[in-house]
Motif scaffolding. Structure first.
Motif, short mmCIF file in Angstrom:
data_model
loop_
_atom_site.label_atom_id
_atom_site.label_comp_id
_atom_site.label_asym_id
_atom_site.label_seq_id
_atom_site.Cartn_x
_atom_site.Cartn_y
_atom_site.Cartn_z
N LEU A 1 0.84 -1.20 0.00
CA LEU A 1 0.00 0.00 0.00
C LEU A 1 0.87 1.25 0.00
CD1 LEU A 1 -2.84 -0.73 2.61
CD2 LEU A 1 -2.71 -1.39 0.20
N THR A 2 0.40 2.28 -0.71
CA THR A 2 1.06 3.59 -0.65
C THR A 2 0.53 4.35 0.57
OG1 THR A 2 -0.65 4.70 -1.94
CG2 THR A 2 1.14 3.65 -3.17
N GLU A 3 1.14 5.48 0.86
CA GLU A 3 0.65 6.31 1.96
C GLU A 3 -0.79 6.75 1.72
OE1 GLU A 3 2.87 9.62 3.57
OE2 GLU A 3 4.77 8.54 3.28
N ARG A 4 -1.09 7.12 0.47
CA ARG A 4 -2.45 7.54 0.13
C ARG A 4 -3.43 6.38 0.29
NH1 ARG A 4 -6.11 11.80 -0.45
NH2 ARG A 4 -7.45 11.46 -2.26
N ASP A 5 -3.03 5.18 -0.15
CA ASP A 5 -3.88 4.00 0.03
C ASP A 5 -4.23 3.82 1.51
OD1 ASP A 5 -3.60 3.47 -2.70
OD2 ASP A 5 -2.03 1.95 -2.40
N ARG A 6 -3.20 3.94 2.35
CA ARG A 6 -3.41 3.76 3.79
C ARG A 6 -4.32 4.84 4.37
NH1 ARG A 6 -0.89 0.03 6.50
NH2 ARG A 6 0.86 -1.02 5.51
N GLU A 7 -4.12 6.06 3.90
CA GLU A 7 -4.96 7.17 4.39
C GLU A 7 -6.43 6.88 4.09
OE1 GLU A 7 -5.79 11.94 3.58
OE2 GLU A 7 -4.34 10.85 2.32
N ILE A 8 -6.71 6.45 2.87
CA ILE A 8 -8.09 6.15 2.48
C ILE A 8 -8.64 5.00 3.32
CG2 ILE A 8 -9.55 5.30 0.59
CD1 ILE A 8 -7.64 6.77 -1.36
N ALA A 9 -7.85 3.91 3.41
CA ALA A 9 -8.31 2.72 4.12
C ALA A 9 -8.49 2.97 5.61
CB ALA A 9 -7.31 1.57 3.90
N GLN A 10 -7.58 3.74 6.21
CA GLN A 10 -7.66 3.97 7.65
C GLN A 10 -8.71 5.01 8.03
OE1 GLN A 10 -3.49 4.71 8.42
NE2 GLN A 10 -3.08 2.54 8.87
N LEU B 1 -17.41 -6.39 8.26
CA LEU B 1 -16.16 -7.02 8.70
C LEU B 1 -15.12 -7.01 7.59
CD1 LEU B 1 -14.82 -8.62 11.05
CD2 LEU B 1 -15.61 -10.71 9.90
N LEU B 2 -15.59 -7.13 6.35
CA LEU B 2 -14.68 -7.17 5.20
C LEU B 2 -15.20 -6.24 4.11
CD1 LEU B 2 -12.45 -8.41 3.35
CD2 LEU B 2 -14.11 -10.21 2.78
N ILE B 3 -14.34 -5.33 3.65
CA ILE B 3 -14.68 -4.47 2.51
C ILE B 3 -13.50 -4.47 1.54
CG2 ILE B 3 -16.26 -2.97 3.79
CD1 ILE B 3 -14.02 -0.85 3.86
N GLY B 4 -13.80 -4.11 0.29
CA GLY B 4 -12.77 -3.96 -0.71
C GLY B 4 -12.86 -2.57 -1.32
N LEU B 5 -11.82 -1.76 -1.12
CA LEU B 5 -11.80 -0.41 -1.68
C LEU B 5 -11.12 -0.47 -3.04
CD1 LEU B 5 -10.52 1.48 1.50
CD2 LEU B 5 -12.89 1.16 0.78
N ASP B 6 -11.74 0.14 -4.05
CA ASP B 6 -11.12 0.23 -5.37
C ASP B 6 -10.54 1.63 -5.53
OD1 ASP B 6 -11.88 -2.34 -5.85
OD2 ASP B 6 -13.48 -1.86 -7.26
N VAL B 7 -9.26 1.69 -5.80
CA VAL B 7 -8.53 2.96 -5.89
C VAL B 7 -7.74 2.99 -7.19
CG1 VAL B 7 -6.72 4.40 -4.85
CG2 VAL B 7 -8.40 3.25 -3.38
N ILE B 8 -7.92 4.06 -7.96
CA ILE B 8 -7.12 4.29 -9.16
C ILE B 8 -6.25 5.52 -8.89
CG2 ILE B 8 -7.15 4.87 -11.61
CD1 ILE B 8 -9.84 3.39 -11.81
N GLY B 9 -4.94 5.33 -8.94
CA GLY B 9 -4.05 6.44 -8.59
C GLY B 9 -4.28 6.83 -7.14
N ASP B 10 -4.72 8.08 -6.94
CA ASP B 10 -5.01 8.57 -5.58
C ASP B 10 -6.50 8.67 -5.31
OD1 ASP B 10 -2.35 8.85 -4.94
OD2 ASP B 10 -2.22 10.96 -5.55
N SER B 11 -7.34 8.15 -6.22
CA SER B 11 -8.78 8.37 -6.14
C SER B 11 -9.56 7.08 -5.86
CB SER B 11 -9.31 8.99 -7.44
OG SER B 11 -8.71 10.26 -7.66
N LEU B 12 -10.43 7.17 -4.87
CA LEU B 12 -11.35 6.08 -4.56
C LEU B 12 -12.45 6.04 -5.62
CD1 LEU B 12 -12.45 4.03 -2.35
CD2 LEU B 12 -13.76 5.98 -1.46
N THR B 13 -12.73 4.84 -6.17
CA THR B 13 -13.76 4.74 -7.20
C THR B 13 -14.95 3.88 -6.79
OG1 THR B 13 -12.68 2.86 -8.27
CG2 THR B 13 -12.08 5.07 -9.06
N GLU B 14 -14.76 2.97 -5.83
CA GLU B 14 -15.83 2.05 -5.44
C GLU B 14 -15.54 1.49 -4.05
OE1 GLU B 14 -17.37 -1.55 -7.91
OE2 GLU B 14 -17.15 0.11 -9.33
N ILE B 15 -16.60 1.10 -3.34
CA ILE B 15 -16.44 0.39 -2.07
C ILE B 15 -17.23 -0.91 -2.18
CG2 ILE B 15 -16.83 0.41 0.42
CD1 ILE B 15 -16.65 3.47 0.34
N ASN B 16 -16.52 -2.03 -2.24
CA ASN B 16 -17.16 -3.34 -2.39
C ASN B 16 -17.48 -3.93 -1.02
OD1 ASN B 16 -16.73 -4.25 -5.49
ND2 ASN B 16 -15.06 -2.92 -4.80
N VAL B 17 -18.74 -4.31 -0.83
CA VAL B 17 -19.16 -4.81 0.48
C VAL B 17 -19.82 -6.19 0.39
CG1 VAL B 17 -19.51 -2.48 1.38
CG2 VAL B 17 -21.45 -3.68 0.36
#
Length: 321
Positions: free
Chosen positions: A251-260, A272-288
């Protein structure tokens, strides 16, 4: 623990990459008992709890015949969902009417004492495309509309755009329209259905060339590696289902910032479990619904994602009891 997995038919699993299989394999390794059913097997009748026609299974080493049914194929007495220590909802999208109805049956089971992951009400409250609206600081220019003119105006402003239906999965129904506007009208008609269907439109992110990153968050904590799904050939979509190549990376710093930022909030709500979709520095989807990529990340990095998930599931079981 006695675990019940609500999933697609077991016979359809591609075990070399299936995340639900990875969960089951780790659960079995840890000594938990496994049962499985499909949403269609769940029922409720007045005067009874929510029950399901389930198969109790054990795992084999065989890649195709990967499970064996223990005991009768389906027990005559249907077990109540509350009799399991955890019910793991892993039905793949689409999030259609039947999925919606299943969440209501699972929520009734919760009222009776069942422990369901991810939480049924929270699944309904967080549509995978629209859940990003809560965190505008992490997303690129985005429009959600039924209005065809809105879409044309958005294209005029941003020139290079992605259009997607709200109920697709695996990259299905995603279109890119560049500055020339080629086929924009036709694509709008296809997705928008003359104003009957809501469409999401986003500015095209060139960073897709480096991959559409799937960041897994378990119990509010990010898995330290993501899977960058890189488009192949002339394809604009990185989804593995659309032929993308999966490359695990830290994970990059930006990835961690979004996830945390997002992870603990959604964990608190019962995801309990999610999947974040990130392109570059931008969040595009939250999979639940049924986030994937456990096996790809584990195979490439050695980090055991399924183990992290089962530890979180066991911790939740302890907390709730």
């Amino acid at each position: 623990m006695k675990l019940l997995f609500v999933a697609d038919p077991l016979e359809t699993f591609k075990t070399y990459k299936d995340t639900t299989f990875a969960m089951m394999r780790e659960a079995a390794r840890r000594g938990h008992s496994l049962s499985a059913c499909e949403p269609k097997d769940i029922r409720w009748q007045r005067g009874e709890p929510v029950t399901a026609s389930v198969r109790n299974i054990s795992l084999t080493e065989h890649p195709v015949d990967w499970f064996a049914v223990t005991g009768p194929a389906y027990s005559e007495e249907l077990p109540a969902l509350k009799s399991f220590d955890a019910v793991v909802m892993r039905k793949d999208p689409p999030f259609d009417s039947e999925y919606f109805y299943t969440t209501h049956l699972l929520e009734q089971a919760e009222r009776e004492g069942a422990k369901v992951f991810n939480k049924p009400r929270t699944l309904r409250d967080h549509p995978e495309k629209l859940a990003i609206l809560e965190w505008p600081q992490f997303i690129g220019p985005t429009l959600v509309t039924r209005d065809a003119q809105d879409i044309k105006d958005f294209h005029a402003e941003h020139q290079d755009i992605i259009l997607k239906p709200l109920d697709g999965m695996g990259g299905m129904g995603i279109f890119r329209v560049k500055a020339d506007g080629l086929n924009l009208g036709s694509i709008i008609e296809t997705l928008n259905q003359d104003g009957a269907q809501t469409v999401m439109v986003q500015k095209f992110l060139p960073a897709i060339a480096q991959g559409d990153k799937r960041i897994l968050v378990i119990g509010g904590e990010p898995v330290p590696y993501c899977l960058a799904r890189i488009p192949q050939g002339g394809e604009v979509r990185g989804n593995l289902a659309a032929g993308g190549k999966g490359v695990a990376q830290a994970l990059t710093e930006r990835d961690r910032e979004i996830a945390q930022t997002i992870g603990p909030v959604l964990a608190q709500r019962g995801l309990l479990l999610i999947g974040l979709d990130v392109i570059g520095d931008s969040l595009t989807e939250i999979n639940v619904t049924s986030p994937t990529c456990f096996q790809e990340i584990t195979d490439q990095t050695g980090f055991d994602v399924a183990e992290m998930f089962l530890q979180a599931l066991e911790a939740e079981h302890e907390r709730l009891h």
